[in-house]
Motif scaffolding. Sequence first.
Motif, PDB file in Angstrom:
ATOM      1  N   PRO A  87       0.813  -1.227   0.000  1.00  9.38           N
ATOM      2  CA  PRO A  87       0.000   0.000   0.000  1.00  9.38           C
ATOM      3  C   PRO A  87       0.844   1.273   0.000  1.00  9.38           C
ATOM      4  O   PRO A  87       0.453   2.284  -0.614  1.00  9.38           O
ATOM      5  CB  PRO A  87      -0.830  -0.133   1.280  1.00  9.38           C
ATOM      6  CG  PRO A  87      -0.939  -1.608   1.496  1.00  9.38           C
ATOM      7  CD  PRO A  87       0.386  -2.173   1.060  1.00  9.38           C
ATOM      8  N   SER A  88       1.980   1.233   0.666  1.00  6.17           N
ATOM      9  CA  SER A  88       2.854   2.396   0.713  1.00  6.17           C
ATOM     10  C   SER A  88       3.780   2.493  -0.504  1.00  6.17           C
ATOM     11  O   SER A  88       4.437   3.517  -0.707  1.00  6.17           O
ATOM     12  CB  SER A  88       3.715   2.352   1.985  1.00  6.17           C
ATOM     13  OG  SER A  88       4.502   1.160   2.006  1.00  6.17           O
ATOM     14  N   ASP A  89       3.816   1.450  -1.311  1.00 10.52           N
ATOM     15  CA  ASP A  89       4.701   1.413  -2.477  1.00 10.52           C
ATOM     16  C   ASP A  89       4.033   0.598  -3.594  1.00 10.52           C
ATOM     17  O   ASP A  89       4.497  -0.477  -3.968  1.00 10.52           O
ATOM     18  CB  ASP A  89       6.056   0.794  -2.085  1.00 10.52           C
ATOM     19  CG  ASP A  89       7.062   0.820  -3.224  1.00 10.52           C
ATOM     20  OD1 ASP A  89       7.017   1.755  -4.047  1.00 10.52           O
ATOM     21  OD2 ASP A  89       7.904  -0.115  -3.291  1.00 10.52           O
ATOM     22  N   PRO A  90       2.944   1.111  -4.152  1.00  9.58           N
ATOM     23  CA  PRO A  90       2.187   0.320  -5.129  1.00  9.58           C
ATOM     24  C   PRO A  90       2.962   0.133  -6.434  1.00  9.58           C
ATOM     25  O   PRO A  90       3.849   0.922  -6.769  1.00  9.58           O
ATOM     26  CB  PRO A  90       0.936   1.176  -5.363  1.00  9.58           C
ATOM     27  CG  PRO A  90       1.368   2.561  -5.056  1.00  9.58           C
ATOM     28  CD  PRO A  90       2.365   2.451  -3.939  1.00  9.58           C
ATOM     29  N   TYR A  91       2.602  -0.928  -7.141  1.00  9.27           N
ATOM     30  CA  TYR A  91       3.109  -1.077  -8.499  1.00  9.27           C
ATOM     31  C   TYR A  91       2.593   0.099  -9.334  1.00  9.27           C
ATOM     32  O   TYR A  91       1.423   0.486  -9.227  1.00  9.27           O
ATOM     33  CB  TYR A  91       2.615  -2.376  -9.124  1.00  9.27           C
ATOM     34  CG  TYR A  91       3.179  -3.637  -8.502  1.00  9.27           C
ATOM     35  CD1 TYR A  91       4.537  -3.912  -8.555  1.00  9.27           C
ATOM     36  CD2 TYR A  91       2.338  -4.558  -7.881  1.00  9.27           C
ATOM     37  CE1 TYR A  91       5.062  -5.083  -7.996  1.00  9.27           C
ATOM     38  CE2 TYR A  91       2.841  -5.728  -7.325  1.00  9.27           C
ATOM     39  CZ  TYR A  91       4.207  -5.990  -7.386  1.00  9.27           C
ATOM     40  OH  TYR A  91       4.706  -7.137  -6.829  1.00  9.27           O
TER      41      TYR A  91
END
Length: 201
Positions: A87-91
Amino acid sequence: MLDRSEGRTAQTKHRARPGQMATRPGQPTKAKVGIIIAILLVSSMLVLTLTTLPSETEAYTPHSPISIVGDGGFTSENGVVSGSGLPSDPYVISGWEIHVGSGPGISISQTIASFVVEDVHVNGTAIYSDTIYGIYLYKVSNGRVKDSLVNNTNIALYIFECSNLSVQQNDLLYNNQVTIAISDCVSTNVVGNHILGSYGI
């Protein structure tokens, strides 16, 4: 005492020669008018160039249609440019221009990893009887589609059995049937999209 002959001489200084249009003092000549018109034309062309420059310099990279099935499908070959799926680093799928003649331009299905589709252009060649989707999302969660352009498809965005999804600030132009089709979704927000030349949701 007023010298009348001198007054007549002063008046004849501004009298036009035969075949020449009379010009009062301070009145612009044809040459001056032509120069003014030329300046205005150049200025208007400059303003037009400056106002259209951002769209002309928008840089997309050509890419074949993208198909992602399951979280393992989020790869660089499928257009992912960054992210780990958290969630903090989405694709992130971004910066692509995709031309599509059948099927979807971008298809994502059966995923739960966080992802963002942004700043892409899906350009279709659809007539009414074709089956062309701009972006097709099926049984996905935790996704966002934003700041993208989809045009000339049958359905710009097809969203089916999805959750925790956001569709915002997209330009969806001249798509032949329904612009956004949503079915059996929960927690799906569609806000701030620009729809032109086709039906809405």
